[in-house]
Design an enzyme around this catalytic site. Structure first.
Site, PDB file in Angstrom:
ATOM      1  CB  SER A 203      38.585  37.618  46.749  1.00  0.00           C
ATOM      2  OG  SER A 203      40.092  37.770  46.125  1.00  0.00           O
ATOM      3  CG  HIS A 250      36.042  41.432  47.223  1.00  0.00           C
ATOM      4  ND1 HIS A 250      36.522  42.154  46.872  1.00  0.00           N
ATOM      5  CD2 HIS A 250      36.034  39.915  47.028  1.00  0.00           C
ATOM      6  CE1 HIS A 250      37.502  41.308  46.223  1.00  0.00           C
ATOM      7  NE2 HIS A 250      37.611  39.827  46.201  1.00  0.00           N
TER       8      HIS A 250
END
Length: 300
Positions: A203, A250
């Protein structure tokens, strides 16, 4: 007085909208992603990111003139390859191969490759993690997925973003941005997360591609509202599930991707490689300093 193609009429003033280099009577806010000349809707030709002028499409060059006309270049100065998604395919293949290992070896493989700051492994009977010198976990954790849904979501995002970002940057620059963005996300996890909590997944690197795509869209004068909406939605999902999603990875990957992409596409053409190398070096230096300081805090 004669006026050179591409220059605005004198009455427009220094702050006016530029005119198309092929049609001086037409104002435009769009520029060619290769040679940076202003082009009107009639002249713009869709590219992987943004638009190109007819001359650059015809010659395949960064300027449309000169001895480099037969050496196609991306907006970041990379070589345009026949298979413009090769690195994206390879990265997806690596992630799938690692998932097969996870399925075959199970928890033992995950425990030895996931991102963890400082933890006691009861099975091994010793302390493990980045703070114990296992820095390889910064890389291995980017390719480990334990659940099919997690892998599928990340690979779909990688395929979608890779098909837009890789052709715009070129293979080597795309791969470097992907890996360093992943490292940036992992560094933020290491800095802020509880030192005994494990983290896995691509991610952080994928959010780096999101940041790079935003910079490329802005560089190509595209409508930023859909791009901002996509980023906002992904961040909303991230922060709505803090127990199962690593927001640190993220956000860290997103910021790293933006910074790297800015250096890749906004550096002066005559000093482009120097600016790009300096940008990556500066980001890597920040990552290393962060790692060292966090390690000193955990082990001191």
């Amino acid at each position: 007085m004669d006026q050179a193609p591409g220059s605005p009429p004198e009455s427009q003033g220094a702050q006016s909208v530029p005119s198309c280099y092929r049609h001086p009577d037409r104002e435009t806010g769009i520029t060619c992603t290769r040679c940076e000349r202003p082009i009107c809707p009639e002249c713009m030709i869709s590219a992987s990111v943004g638009f190109q002028c007819p001359e650059c499409v015809r010659t395949g060059s960064g300027t449309g003139h000169g001895p480099t006309a037969n050496q196609p270049r991306t907006i970041a100065g990379g070589t345009i390859a026949a298979d413009s998604f090769l690195v994206t395919k390879i990265l997806i293949g690596i992630n799938l191969a690692v998932f097969v290992l996870v399925s075959a070896l199970g928890t033992r493989f995950v425990n030895e490759t996931e991102l963890v700051g400082y933890a006691y492994d009861r099975r091994l009977g010793e302390v493990v993690g980045l703070a114990d010198g296992e820095w390889y976990r910064l890389f291995t954790s980017m390719f480990v997925h334990q659940e099919v849904a997690h892998l599928a979501f990340n690979m779909l995002a990688l395929w979608f973003l890779g098909r837009m970002v890789e052709p715009a940057l070129g293979r080597s620059r795309f791969l470097a941005l992907y890996l360093v963005s992943g490292l940036g996300g992992d560094a933020v996890v290491y800095l802020l997360e509880y030192p005994g909590r494990g983290t896995i997944g691509a991610s952080g690197a994928i959010f780096g591609l999101v940041g790079a795509f935003a910079v490329l869209a802005r560089r190509s004068n595209l409508d930023m509202r859909p791009v901002i909406a996509i980023i906002a939605l992904n961040l909303l999902i991230t922060f709505s599930r803090p127990d199962s999603i690593s927001w640190e990875a993220h956000v860290g990957g997103l910021v790293t991707g933006v910074l790297l992409a800015l250096g890749l596409v906004y550096g002066p053409r005559e000093h482009r490689r120097t600016v790009q190398a300096a940008t990556f070096a500066a980001v890597l230096l920040v990552i290393v300093v962060t790692m060292v300081l966090r390690t000193m805090d955990l082990t001191g």
